[in-house]
Design an enzyme around this catalytic site. Structure first.
Site, short mmCIF file in Angstrom:
data_model
loop_
_atom_site.label_atom_id
_atom_site.label_comp_id
_atom_site.label_asym_id
_atom_site.label_seq_id
_atom_site.Cartn_x
_atom_site.Cartn_y
_atom_site.Cartn_z
N THR A 223 52.54 2.41 -41.88
CA THR A 223 53.56 1.73 -42.68
C THR A 223 54.88 1.84 -41.93
O THR A 223 55.43 2.93 -41.77
CB THR A 223 53.71 2.40 -44.06
OG1 THR A 223 52.43 2.40 -44.69
CG2 THR A 223 54.71 1.64 -44.92
N LYS B 256 53.47 -4.47 -47.93
CA LYS B 256 53.36 -3.02 -48.15
C LYS B 256 54.66 -2.48 -48.78
O LYS B 256 54.61 -1.56 -49.61
CB LYS B 256 53.08 -2.33 -46.82
CG LYS B 256 53.06 -0.82 -46.88
CD LYS B 256 51.84 -0.22 -47.57
CE LYS B 256 51.96 1.29 -47.63
NZ LYS B 256 50.78 1.99 -48.08
N LYS C 264 60.11 7.72 -45.92
CA LYS C 264 60.15 6.68 -44.87
C LYS C 264 59.87 5.30 -45.47
O LYS C 264 60.60 4.34 -45.23
CB LYS C 264 59.11 7.01 -43.79
CG LYS C 264 58.61 5.82 -42.98
CD LYS C 264 57.47 6.19 -42.04
CE LYS C 264 56.14 6.50 -42.67
NZ LYS C 264 55.35 5.40 -43.18
P1 NAP Z 1 49.24 12.04 -41.12
O1 NAP Z 1 48.16 12.77 -41.84
O2 NAP Z 1 50.52 12.74 -40.82
O3 NAP Z 1 48.59 11.51 -39.76
C1 NAP Z 1 49.31 10.87 -38.74
C2 NAP Z 1 48.50 11.05 -37.48
O4 NAP Z 1 49.06 10.26 -36.45
C3 NAP Z 1 48.51 12.51 -37.01
O5 NAP Z 1 47.20 12.89 -36.64
C4 NAP Z 1 49.46 12.46 -35.82
O6 NAP Z 1 49.19 13.42 -34.83
C5 NAP Z 1 49.20 11.08 -35.29
N1 NAP Z 1 50.35 10.58 -34.52
C6 NAP Z 1 51.65 10.54 -34.92
N2 NAP Z 1 52.40 10.02 -33.95
C7 NAP Z 1 51.57 9.74 -32.91
C8 NAP Z 1 51.77 9.20 -31.62
N3 NAP Z 1 52.99 8.85 -31.20
N4 NAP Z 1 50.69 9.03 -30.83
C9 NAP Z 1 49.45 9.40 -31.25
N5 NAP Z 1 49.21 9.93 -32.47
C10 NAP Z 1 50.26 10.10 -33.28
O7 NAP Z 1 49.63 10.70 -41.87
P2 NAP Z 1 48.71 9.73 -42.76
O8 NAP Z 1 48.85 10.15 -44.18
O9 NAP Z 1 47.39 9.61 -42.12
O10 NAP Z 1 49.54 8.39 -42.61
C11 NAP Z 1 49.53 7.61 -41.40
C12 NAP Z 1 50.30 6.32 -41.66
O11 NAP Z 1 49.65 5.60 -42.73
C13 NAP Z 1 51.75 6.52 -42.09
O12 NAP Z 1 52.56 5.49 -41.59
C14 NAP Z 1 51.65 6.47 -43.61
O13 NAP Z 1 52.87 6.09 -44.21
C15 NAP Z 1 50.56 5.44 -43.82
N6 NAP Z 1 49.77 5.55 -45.07
C16 NAP Z 1 49.41 6.76 -45.59
C17 NAP Z 1 48.67 6.80 -46.78
C18 NAP Z 1 48.23 8.10 -47.42
O14 NAP Z 1 47.84 8.09 -48.60
N7 NAP Z 1 48.22 9.23 -46.71
C19 NAP Z 1 48.31 5.62 -47.42
C20 NAP Z 1 48.68 4.40 -46.85
C21 NAP Z 1 49.41 4.38 -45.68
P3 NAP Z 1 49.49 15.00 -35.00
O15 NAP Z 1 48.13 15.60 -35.16
O16 NAP Z 1 50.18 15.41 -33.74
O17 NAP Z 1 50.38 15.17 -36.22
#
Ligand code: NAP
Length: 291
Positions: free
Chosen positions: A92, A167, A235
Site C-alpha cells: 500500500t 486502496k 502510513k
Molecule cells: P510486514 O509484516 O512488515 O512485512 C513487510 C516485509 O517486506 C518484511 O518481510 C520486510 O523485510 C520486507 N521488506 C521491507 N522493505 C523491503 C525492501 N526494501 N526490500 C525487500 N524486502 C523488504 O508487513 P505486511 O503486513 O506484510 O504488509 C506489507 C505491505 O502490505 C504494506 O505496505 C502494508 O501496508 C500492506 N498490507 C498489509 C495488510 C495486513 O493486514 N498486514 C493488509 C493489506 C495490505 P524485513 O524482514 O527486513 O522486515
C-alpha cells in the site's frame, strides 16, 4: 510462468506460498535475508540475494513496507528484467509512487500493475484477498494467473494508480470501522457486559463486520499481535488524507483515526496490531492542560 516474490512479511510469505502451491514460484527475496533463506529452503525455490536473481522471471510481485521500499526494488528490477516482464506491487503506497514505478519500468519495456490488497493476514493465508488493480488491461491479463493464486476477487479499477486510489478509499472505511468497533467495545467493557455474549450478539446484527469478527475477541483480551501494524495503518491514512485533501474533502473520522494511530506510534506501539486502538478508547477523555 516463472514468478518471483519480494517482501516476505505477514502478507507476502503466505502469498508466496500460494504461488508455490500453483507451481508458479521461482525465487523469493526479502530485506532480512534469513527470512528468504528459510522460506526458500522450505519450499525448494531460489533464495534471491539481489535483483539479479530475478532476471529470468516473467513476473515479480512485491509486498514490501513503504513507498521507498517499492521504488528501491523497482529501480533494481528495471536494470535486470527482460522486456515484456511485469512487476506487480501489492504494497500500500501512494498513487505517485505507482506512477513513478510504472515510468521507471516502462522506460525499459517492462510492465507494471499497482495491485494493493485487502483481506488481512487471514485473507493472505486463505488465498481470499480483494485485489485492486491499476494499469493496462492487457498487462493485467498477463499476470492474472499469479493474482488468482491468492485472490477472491480481482478488480481492474483503471490506469496506473487507480489500484492505490481504491486502496485509499478502502482504508478510509477500515479506519472508520476500527474507530467505531473500539469505541463500542470500550463502552461495553465499562458497562460490564459479558464479552462472550456481546460479540456474537453484535456480529449477528447490523453492527457485524470483518474487524469485529477477526479481532473482537483478541482485543478484549488485550492481545495485539499483528495482523496489521499500527505503523502501516498510519502510513495508509497519511496517503488517504492527502488524497482526500487533493479531492477537496474534509473527512473528520479519518482525521480522528490519523491522530489516534499517530499517538500509538508515538507511544512506541507501531509494531502492535491496529486493534490496540482500544487502549486509547478505554482511557476516556484526555485532561485539559494549560491555561
Ligand atoms: P510486514 O509484516 O512488515 O512485512 C513487510 C516485509 O517486506 C518484511 O518481510 C520486510 O523485510 C520486507 N521488506 C521491507 N522493505 C523491503 C525492501 N526494501 N526490500 C525487500 N524486502 C523488504 O508487513 P505486511 O503486513 O506484510 O504488509 C506489507 C505491505 O502490505 C504494506 O505496505 C502494508 O501496508 C500492506 N498490507 C498489509 C495488510 C495486513 O493486514 N498486514 C493488509 C493489506 C495490505 P524485513 O524482514 O527486513 O522486515
Amino acid at each position: 510462468m516463472s514468478t518471483g516474490f519480494i517482501g516476505l512479511g505477514a502478507m507476502g510469505a503466505p502469498m508466496a506460498r500460494h504461488l508455490h502451491a500453483r507451481g508458479l514460484l521461482t525465487a523469493v527475496g526479502n530485506r532480512t535475508q534469513a527470512k528468504a533463506d528459510a522460506l526458500a529452503a522450505g519450499l525448494g525455490v531460489r533464495a534471491a540475494r539481489s535483483a539479479d536473481n530475478f532476471a529470468d522471471c516473467d513476473v515479480v510481485a512485491l509486498c514490501v513496507s513503504l513507498d521507498a521500499d517499492v521504488l528501491e526494488n523497482v529501480a533494481a528490477l528495471a536494470r535486470v528484467l527482460r522486456r515484456g516482464a511485469v512487476v506487480v506491487d501489492h504494497s500500500t503506497v501512494s498513487v505517485q509512487t505507482a506512477t513513478r514505478a510504472a515510468a521507471l519500468l516502462g522506460a525499459e519495456g517492462i510492465g507494471f500493475i499497482d495491485a494493493p490488497v485487502s483481506g488481512g493476514v487471514e485473507g493472505a493465508r486463505n488465498g481470499r484477498l480483494s485485489v485492486m488493480a491499476g494499469g493496462e488491461a492487457a498487462v493485467l491479463e498477463q499476470v492474472r494467473p499469479v493474482l488468482e493464486a491468492y485472490a477472491a476477487r480481482i478488480s481492474h479499477m483503471g490506469g496506473t494508480g487507480a489500484g492505490q486510489a481504491t486502496k485509499a478509499v478502502n482504508q478510509v472505511l477500515v479506519a472508520g470501522i476500527n474507530e467505531a468497533v473500539c469505541e463500542g467495545l470500550a463502552l461495553g467493557e465499562k458497562l460490564g457486559l459479558d464479552p462472550q455474549t456481546l460479540l456474537p450478539t453484535l456480529m449477528a446484527g447490523a453492527a457485524g463486520n470483518w474487524f469485529l469478527e477477526k479481532r473482537g475477541a483478541t482485543l478484549l483480551e488485550s492481545r495485539f499481535t499483528p495482523g496489521f501494524k499500527n505503523a502501516h495503518m498510519l502510513k495508509d491514512l497519511r496517503i488517504a488524507s492527502a488524497i482526500a485533501a487533493s479531492a477537496g474533502l474534509q473527512l473528520p473520522t479519518l482525521q480522528q483515526a490519523l491522530a489516534d494511530y499517530g499517538e500509538l506510534v508515538e507511544r512506541r506501539r507501531g509494531e502492535e496490531d491496529t486493534s490496540s486502538l482500544i487502549d486509547l478508547k478505554r482511557a476516556g477523555p484526555k485532561p485539559v492542560t494549560g491555561p
